[in-house]
Design a protein around this motif. Structure first.
Motif, PDB file in Angstrom:
ATOM      1  N   TYR A 138     -57.639   6.252 -48.551  1.00  0.00           N
ATOM      2  CA  TYR A 138     -56.978   6.867 -49.691  1.00  0.00           C
ATOM      3  C   TYR A 138     -56.830   8.372 -49.467  1.00  0.00           C
ATOM      4  CZ  TYR A 138     -55.866   7.968 -54.591  1.00  0.00           C
ATOM      5  OH  TYR A 138     -55.248   8.401 -55.748  1.00  0.00           O
ATOM      6  N   LEU A 139     -57.887   9.012 -49.005  1.00  0.00           N
ATOM      7  CA  LEU A 139     -57.858  10.461 -48.771  1.00  0.00           C
ATOM      8  C   LEU A 139     -56.848  10.827 -47.692  1.00  0.00           C
ATOM      9  CD1 LEU A 139     -61.696  11.211 -48.854  1.00  0.00           C
ATOM     10  CD2 LEU A 139     -60.020  11.599 -50.687  1.00  0.00           C
ATOM     11  N   VAL A 140     -56.853  10.053 -46.614  1.00  0.00           N
ATOM     12  CA  VAL A 140     -55.901  10.318 -45.538  1.00  0.00           C
ATOM     13  C   VAL A 140     -54.471  10.082 -46.024  1.00  0.00           C
ATOM     14  CG1 VAL A 140     -55.165   9.620 -43.231  1.00  0.00           C
ATOM     15  CG2 VAL A 140     -57.598   9.815 -43.743  1.00  0.00           C
ATOM     16  N   GLY A 141     -54.310   9.067 -46.895  1.00  0.00           N
ATOM     17  CA  GLY A 141     -52.998   8.814 -47.476  1.00  0.00           C
ATOM     18  C   GLY A 141     -52.510   9.990 -48.304  1.00  0.00           C
ATOM     19  N   MET A 142     -53.419  10.631 -49.036  1.00  0.00           N
ATOM     20  CA  MET A 142     -53.038  11.819 -49.792  1.00  0.00           C
ATOM     21  C   MET A 142     -52.464  12.890 -48.868  1.00  0.00           C
ATOM     22  SD  MET A 142     -56.223  12.245 -52.468  1.00  0.00           S
ATOM     23  CE  MET A 142     -55.538  13.768 -53.148  1.00  0.00           C
ATOM     24  N   ALA A 143     -53.145  13.109 -47.743  1.00  0.00           N
ATOM     25  CA  ALA A 143     -52.663  14.112 -46.790  1.00  0.00           C
ATOM     26  C   ALA A 143     -51.291  13.721 -46.255  1.00  0.00           C
ATOM     27  CB  ALA A 143     -53.661  14.261 -45.646  1.00  0.00           C
ATOM     28  N   ALA A 144     -51.115  12.420 -45.956  1.00  0.00           N
ATOM     29  CA  ALA A 144     -49.818  11.946 -45.455  1.00  0.00           C
ATOM     30  C   ALA A 144     -48.725  12.174 -46.484  1.00  0.00           C
ATOM     31  CB  ALA A 144     -49.912  10.467 -45.104  1.00  0.00           C
ATOM     32  N   GLY A 145     -49.048  11.918 -47.755  1.00  0.00           N
ATOM     33  CA  GLY A 145     -48.063  12.098 -48.809  1.00  0.00           C
ATOM     34  C   GLY A 145     -47.624  13.540 -48.979  1.00  0.00           C
ATOM     35  N   LYS A 146     -48.500  14.470 -48.656  1.00  0.00           N
ATOM     36  CA  LYS A 146     -48.158  15.890 -48.733  1.00  0.00           C
ATOM     37  C   LYS A 146     -47.411  16.375 -47.489  1.00  0.00           C
ATOM     38  CE  LYS A 146     -49.254  18.390 -51.585  1.00  0.00           C
ATOM     39  NZ  LYS A 146     -48.583  18.791 -52.847  1.00  0.00           N
ATOM     40  N   LEU A 149     -51.642   3.976 -51.849  1.00  0.00           N
ATOM     41  CA  LEU A 149     -51.978   4.508 -53.174  1.00  0.00           C
ATOM     42  C   LEU A 149     -52.316   5.993 -53.103  1.00  0.00           C
ATOM     43  CD1 LEU A 149     -54.154   1.568 -54.534  1.00  0.00           C
ATOM     44  CD2 LEU A 149     -51.856   2.209 -55.302  1.00  0.00           C
ATOM     45  N   GLY A 150     -53.016   6.387 -52.034  1.00  0.00           N
ATOM     46  CA  GLY A 150     -53.339   7.798 -51.865  1.00  0.00           C
ATOM     47  C   GLY A 150     -52.088   8.632 -51.688  1.00  0.00           C
ATOM     48  N   ALA A 151     -51.162   8.149 -50.871  1.00  0.00           N
ATOM     49  CA  ALA A 151     -49.906   8.877 -50.645  1.00  0.00           C
ATOM     50  C   ALA A 151     -49.093   8.964 -51.934  1.00  0.00           C
ATOM     51  CB  ALA A 151     -49.097   8.182 -49.547  1.00  0.00           C
ATOM     52  N   GLN A 152     -49.022   7.859 -52.677  1.00  0.00           N
ATOM     53  CA  GLN A 152     -48.240   7.832 -53.912  1.00  0.00           C
ATOM     54  C   GLN A 152     -48.857   8.700 -55.009  1.00  0.00           C
ATOM     55  OE1 GLN A 152     -48.124   3.619 -54.609  1.00  0.00           O
ATOM     56  NE2 GLN A 152     -46.256   3.320 -53.402  1.00  0.00           N
ATOM     57  N   SER A 153     -50.167   8.943 -54.934  1.00  0.00           N
ATOM     58  CA  SER A 153     -50.819   9.760 -55.962  1.00  0.00           C
ATOM     59  C   SER A 153     -50.341  11.207 -55.934  1.00  0.00           C
ATOM     60  CB  SER A 153     -52.344   9.718 -55.781  1.00  0.00           C
ATOM     61  OG  SER A 153     -52.763  10.478 -54.652  1.00  0.00           O
ATOM     62  N   VAL A 154     -49.853  11.648 -54.767  1.00  0.00           N
ATOM     63  CA  VAL A 154     -49.353  13.026 -54.660  1.00  0.00           C
ATOM     64  C   VAL A 154     -47.846  13.065 -54.484  1.00  0.00           C
ATOM     65  CG1 VAL A 154     -51.530  13.884 -53.709  1.00  0.00           C
ATOM     66  CG2 VAL A 154     -49.741  13.094 -52.142  1.00  0.00           C
ATOM     67  N   ASN A 155     -47.249  11.896 -54.238  1.00  0.00           N
ATOM     68  CA  ASN A 155     -45.807  11.823 -54.007  1.00  0.00           C
ATOM     69  C   ASN A 155     -45.328  10.421 -54.386  1.00  0.00           C
ATOM     70  OD1 ASN A 155     -43.183  11.783 -53.048  1.00  0.00           O
ATOM     71  ND2 ASN A 155     -43.667  12.801 -51.118  1.00  0.00           N
ATOM     72  N   PRO A 156     -44.946  10.198 -55.649  1.00  0.00           N
ATOM     73  CA  PRO A 156     -44.593   8.851 -56.119  1.00  0.00           C
ATOM     74  C   PRO A 156     -43.364   8.242 -55.462  1.00  0.00           C
ATOM     75  CG  PRO A 156     -44.074  10.519 -57.784  1.00  0.00           C
ATOM     76  CD  PRO A 156     -44.873  11.209 -56.718  1.00  0.00           C
ATOM     77  N   ASP A 157     -42.615   9.020 -54.715  1.00  0.00           N
ATOM     78  CA  ASP A 157     -41.413   8.497 -54.061  1.00  0.00           C
ATOM     79  C   ASP A 157     -41.681   7.878 -52.691  1.00  0.00           C
ATOM     80  OD1 ASP A 157     -39.786   9.339 -56.197  1.00  0.00           O
ATOM     81  OD2 ASP A 157     -39.638  11.359 -55.358  1.00  0.00           O
ATOM     82  N   ILE A 158     -42.950   7.854 -52.298  1.00  0.00           N
ATOM     83  CA  ILE A 158     -43.343   7.357 -50.978  1.00  0.00           C
ATOM     84  C   ILE A 158     -43.077   5.856 -50.833  1.00  0.00           C
ATOM     85  CG2 ILE A 158     -45.400   6.773 -49.609  1.00  0.00           C
ATOM     86  CD1 ILE A 158     -44.617   9.620 -49.227  1.00  0.00           C
ATOM     87  N   ASP A 159     -42.639   5.452 -49.621  1.00  0.00           N
ATOM     88  CA  ASP A 159     -42.687   4.041 -49.240  1.00  0.00           C
ATOM     89  C   ASP A 159     -43.348   3.955 -47.868  1.00  0.00           C
ATOM     90  OD1 ASP A 159     -40.641   4.050 -47.038  1.00  0.00           O
ATOM     91  OD2 ASP A 159     -39.237   4.440 -48.678  1.00  0.00           O
TER      92      ASP A 159
END
Length: 381
Positions: free
Chosen positions: A161-169, A196-206
């Motif tokens: 999840y944390l790594v996904g957040m970074a990816a989303g940013k 889910l982590g990526a979408q938490s900072v960028n809801p347009d992610i796929d």
């Protein structure tokens, strides 16, 4: 001096000397047949003097040189040896299949504790454990237990999840890629957590997912990665044991996310981070409990708070604000104030799986067979 008095004093002196001599030379210890007194003294001087060191074996799906999954398990084995003075047996490159059962059977005849470090060893370990009730078996990532067979796993989804957040940013085009090893629950729920982590900072992610059907096959994994890069993803993650995917991403100057171990050295300019394992404390604690007679079979599912999983340091080119954002959420996870799999959770077909505020149980997480909304890919049946 009268002769009689002289004789009395001489006798007393000899008695004192004899007692001192006996005290200084009485170093006898219990010895086993064939052992020397010196060796016995060395044994009694060690912390484990009153305990017989168990014979321990590890079965690896790959090799420690993979830089990922097996490397981290081997680091745990090294910690175990240093902490407890045990010299463990390791068997490498054992495929998941019929031959694995033969390997476990041979090890069970010579060892007291056997660790199997891959999901596909499950049935082989169940079969062999039933034949050797006095041997303790520990299976990584499995879900079948028995009185002498336990399982162990960590909540790597917290790290994902944390790594996904970074990816989303870090993404510019909102299209992320993920190379999955096999369509089993541990891989599926990790991909879900990443998304889910990526979408938490960028809801347009796929997130586009492809399967390599390998744990460690750099050539195949690189081809799977290229198939996603050809689709235009600008951040690429992978759940595999090799760094092949992030190396393929680096060749295209695309951000890469590895798995299992700190893979920064394989693509330092385009590296974001990855979930990281730390098996050593678990191995030490488990073997100690077996030696102490306190071990009981369980399905261990350790958390980031327990230290079994973490994230590798974020890469040098990841902005400071992204690092700060990830660190803040990590502290929330450690404090127990944030749950990754808590509703609303919607699957890729739009079905509400978990309503607002409802948490997935451990059993539900470990049995995940569906993708969350925003993932493009099929889970083979």
């Amino acid at each position: 001096m009268p002769k009689k008095l002289t004789l009395v004093l001489t006798a007393i002196f000899l008695m004192i000397m004899t007692a001192c001599s006996a005290k200084s030379t009485d170093t006898s210890v219990a010895t086993t047949p064939g052992s020397s007194p010196a060796a016995a003294q060395a044994i009694t001087a060690t912390p484990q003097a009153d305990k017989k060191l168990p014979k321990v074996a590890f079965v690896y799906i790959g090799v420690p040189g993979d830089g990922g999954w097996t490397y981290e398990h081997d680091q745990g084995r090294i910690m175990l040896e240093k902490e407890l003075g045990i010299k463990a047996t390791t068997v490498e490159n054992i495929p998941e299949g019929p031959d694995a059962e033969r390997v476990f059977e041979e090890l069970a005849q010579k060892n007291d504790i056997v660790f199997g470090t891959s999901f596909g060893y499950m049935d082989a370990m169940v079969n062999v454990a039933s034949k050797h009730p006095n041997v303790k078996f520990l299976h990584a990532t499995g879900y079948k237990t028995s009185p002498n067979l336990g399982t162990y796993m960590g909540r790597e989804y917290q790290s994902a999840y944390l790594v996904g957040m970074a990816a989303g940013k870090m993404t510019k085009n909102n299209h992320l890629g993920y190379v999955g090893a096999f369509p089993i629950p541990e891989v599926i729920y990790t991909i879900n957590a990443f998304t889910l982590g990526a979408q938490s900072v960028n809801p347009d992610i796929d997130v586009s997912v492809v399967w390599s059907n390998t744990w460690f096959d750099p050539a195949t994994e690189k081809q799977a990665a290229i198939s996603l890069l050809d689709k235009g993803v600008d951040v690429l993650a992978a759940y595999q044991d090799s760094p092949a995917s992030i190396q393929a991403a680096a060749e295209r100057k695309v951000w890469g996310i590895g798995n299992d171990s700190d893979m920064n050295r394989f693509a330092p300019e385009t590296y974001i981070s990855n979930p990281k394992w730390n098996w050593g404390p678990y191995y030490v604690k488990t073997v100690k409990s077996i030696m102490d007679g306190t071990w009981k079979s369980e399905a261990y599912f350790g958390s980031m708070k327990e230290g079994i999983t973490d994230i590798a340091p974020l890469g040098k080119n990841v902005p400071a604000d992204v690092k700060a954002l990830v660190e803040k959420k990590k502290q929330d996870i450690l404090a127990g104030t944030f749950e990754v799999f808590q509703g609303p959770l919607i699957d890729q077909d739009g079905k509400v799986r978990y309503e607002q505020g409802k948490k997935m149980t451990d059993e539900e997480i470990l049995g995940t067979t569906w993708f969350v909304k925003g993932i493009k890919g099929v889970i083979p049946k």
